[in-house]
Design a protein around this motif. Structure first.
Motif, PDB file in Angstrom:
ATOM      1  N   GLU A  68      66.649  36.654 -43.512  1.00 54.79           N
ATOM      2  CA  GLU A  68      65.806  36.581 -42.323  1.00 54.79           C
ATOM      3  C   GLU A  68      64.370  36.297 -42.741  1.00 54.79           C
ATOM      4  O   GLU A  68      63.936  36.697 -43.825  1.00 54.79           O
ATOM      5  N   TRP A  69      63.658  35.602 -41.859  1.00 54.92           N
ATOM      6  CA  TRP A  69      62.259  35.260 -42.127  1.00 54.92           C
ATOM      7  C   TRP A  69      61.418  35.802 -40.978  1.00 54.92           C
ATOM      8  O   TRP A  69      61.318  35.199 -39.913  1.00 54.92           O
ATOM      9  N   THR A  70      60.836  36.995 -41.182  1.00 51.85           N
ATOM     10  CA  THR A  70      60.032  37.633 -40.137  1.00 51.85           C
ATOM     11  C   THR A  70      58.760  38.253 -40.738  1.00 51.85           C
ATOM     12  O   THR A  70      58.514  39.448 -40.557  1.00 51.85           O
ATOM     13  N   PRO A  71      57.944  37.485 -41.450  1.00 52.89           N
ATOM     14  CA  PRO A  71      56.733  38.067 -42.055  1.00 52.89           C
ATOM     15  C   PRO A  71      55.679  38.473 -41.033  1.00 52.89           C
ATOM     16  O   PRO A  71      54.755  39.219 -41.369  1.00 52.89           O
ATOM     17  N   THR A  72      55.797  37.998 -39.788  1.00 53.92           N
ATOM     18  CA  THR A  72      54.818  38.360 -38.761  1.00 53.92           C
ATOM     19  C   THR A  72      55.284  39.538 -37.915  1.00 53.92           C
ATOM     20  O   THR A  72      54.558  39.963 -37.018  1.00 53.92           O
ATOM     21  N   LEU A 269      48.367  27.980 -35.540  1.00 53.82           N
ATOM     22  CA  LEU A 269      47.780  27.938 -34.195  1.00 53.82           C
ATOM     23  C   LEU A 269      47.570  29.322 -33.606  1.00 53.82           C
ATOM     24  O   LEU A 269      47.027  29.449 -32.515  1.00 53.82           O
ATOM     25  N   GLY A 270      48.037  30.354 -34.306  1.00 52.66           N
ATOM     26  CA  GLY A 270      47.859  31.720 -33.826  1.00 52.66           C
ATOM     27  C   GLY A 270      46.489  32.268 -34.180  1.00 52.66           C
ATOM     28  O   GLY A 270      45.611  31.565 -34.687  1.00 52.66           O
ATOM     29  N   ASP A 271      46.304  33.581 -33.913  1.00 53.73           N
ATOM     30  CA  ASP A 271      45.009  34.215 -34.176  1.00 53.73           C
ATOM     31  C   ASP A 271      45.148  35.308 -35.230  1.00 53.73           C
ATOM     32  O   ASP A 271      44.576  36.397 -35.097  1.00 53.73           O
ATOM     33  N   LEU A 272      45.931  35.006 -36.281  1.00 52.44           N
ATOM     34  CA  LEU A 272      46.131  35.983 -37.344  1.00 52.44           C
ATOM     35  C   LEU A 272      44.883  36.068 -38.217  1.00 52.44           C
ATOM     36  O   LEU A 272      44.198  35.065 -38.433  1.00 52.44           O
ATOM     37  N   PRO A 273      44.589  37.253 -38.739  1.00 51.41           N
ATOM     38  CA  PRO A 273      43.404  37.407 -39.610  1.00 51.41           C
ATOM     39  C   PRO A 273      43.528  36.560 -40.870  1.00 51.41           C
ATOM     40  O   PRO A 273      44.606  36.435 -41.452  1.00 51.41           O
ATOM     41  N   PHE A 274      42.418  36.000 -41.278  1.00 49.42           N
ATOM     42  CA  PHE A 274      42.379  35.175 -42.487  1.00 49.42           C
ATOM     43  C   PHE A 274      42.716  36.036 -43.696  1.00 49.42           C
ATOM     44  O   PHE A 274      42.253  37.165 -43.843  1.00 49.42           O
ATOM     45  N   ASN A 275      43.570  35.490 -44.589  1.00 46.25           N
ATOM     46  CA  ASN A 275      44.002  36.154 -45.823  1.00 46.25           C
ATOM     47  C   ASN A 275      44.888  37.371 -45.583  1.00 46.25           C
ATOM     48  O   ASN A 275      45.132  38.151 -46.510  1.00 46.25           O
ATOM     49  N   SER A 276      45.372  37.554 -44.349  1.00 51.23           N
ATOM     50  CA  SER A 276      46.349  38.610 -44.099  1.00 51.23           C
ATOM     51  C   SER A 276      47.702  38.190 -44.658  1.00 51.23           C
ATOM     52  O   SER A 276      47.921  37.017 -44.987  1.00 51.23           O
ATOM     53  N   PHE A 277      48.619  39.131 -44.771  1.00 52.37           N
ATOM     54  CA  PHE A 277      49.948  38.818 -45.309  1.00 52.37           C
ATOM     55  C   PHE A 277      50.645  37.774 -44.449  1.00 52.37           C
ATOM     56  O   PHE A 277      51.284  36.848 -44.961  1.00 52.37           O
TER      57      PHE A 277
END
Length: 310
Positions: A68-72, A269-277
């Motif tokens: 599975e691929w769910t890193p978010t 295109l999301g709003d994930l923090p820069f350099n987050s996992f």
């Protein structure tokens, strides 16, 4: 005053200036490529050494073994297999369309079509190449998928709105002009005297094409299709629009899948923090996309170098 009337010393200086200019442009291109690869590798290393991935080398083991691929997600799974599955499934479907059709089109244009017919068909192939990929994506989603759903309903087979089949078919036609053009160039590179020798032995055009021209150009043709597959693997907008955003480890092309490029678009295109996992996960996926396309391109270059000289 024309260039031919300029003093010889001035011409030499001008030649030196252009030589240095083009050398610098070439070096800048190499430098930019190196910096892109370096940034990709450094951020991929950050992902594999991140504590949420389990640290190195455990993260690398998880990367290749988890399904599975769910890193978010809250429960993070980092198995690349679902993304590789979607990427290669769509690329295989596209190849199944573009390889036979491209071979027939290239063979027809090279060996059978008149000059007038060739000049009529070639612009249409070029036009297909000029269509924006997002248009192909929406065509797959809004036109082809409903038609295929009605077709499969005749056999009581359910097809999802997002699936691998529709973008695979559309992608096959999208890369068709590219592969057909390169294959035609390979056919045109076969010397005329080989064809004439075949005709002298009583062979017709069809026999000459399949027994003489195609075997002589096989390295160039294989190189063309490897580059086509490489382009299909790296395609973004078609699969992002029509294939879905669900990393699904399946062999059923009627189900939604996600490709590596589709995942990169989703996260970028999301709003994930820069350099987050979660943000770094696109570089881990991207490094393998880069490696696969690099392998296909190197194989294509090698095969082109093996084209026989006559």
């Amino acid at each position: 005053m024309g260039i031919s009337k300029l003093p010889l010393e001035f011409k030499r200086k001008l030649d030196t200036v252009f030589h240095v200019f083009f050398l610098l442009m070439g070096l800048i291109t190499i430098l930019v490529t190196f910096l892109i690869v370096l940034a990709l590798v450094l951020d991929a290393i950050k992902f594999f050494t991140h504590e949420e991935a389990g640290g190195f080398p455990r993260s690398l083991i998880r990367f290749f073994t988890e399904k599975e691929w769910t890193p978010t997600f809250a429960i993070k799974q980092i198995g690349i297999l679902p993304l590789l599955n979607g990427t290669f499934m769509i690329a295989i479907i596209a190849s199944a369309i573009s390889i036979p059709l491209g071979l027939l089109i290239a063979g027809y244009l090279s060996e059978f079509a008149s000059h007038r017919t060739r000049e009529f068909i070639k612009p249409w192939l070029d036009f297909m190449e000029a269509v924006p990929t997002v248009v192909y994506g929406y065509f797959a989603l809004l036109a082809l998928t409903p038609l295929l759903q009605k077709f499969f309903q005749l056999f009581d087979i359910e097809m999802e709105g997002m699936n691998a089949l529709s973008p695979g078919i559309v992608l096959g036609f999208m890369i068709l002009p590219f592969t057909a053009s390169m294959a035609e160039d390979a056919f045109r590179g076969v010397p005329t005297y080989l064809r004439e020798a075949s005709y002298a032995l009583g062979a017709d055009k069809v026999t000459t094409f399949f027994r003489v021209v195609l075997p002589s150009a096989k390295s160039g043709v294989l190189a063309a299709y490897l580059l086509g597959v490489s382009r299909a693997i790296g395609e973004t907008m078609v699969v992002a629009v029509a294939a879905g955003m669900y990393p699904n480890l399946t062999l059923n092309p009627l189900e939604p899948v996600q490709t590596i490029t589709g995942y990169i678009v989703q996260v970028a295109l999301g709003d994930l923090p820069f350099n987050s996992f979660e943000y770094l996960s696109i570089f881990a996926a991207g490094i393998f996309l880069f490696l696969f396309t690099l392998i296909f391109n190197l194989l294509a270059v090698y095969l082109k170098s093996k084209v026989k000289g006559y």
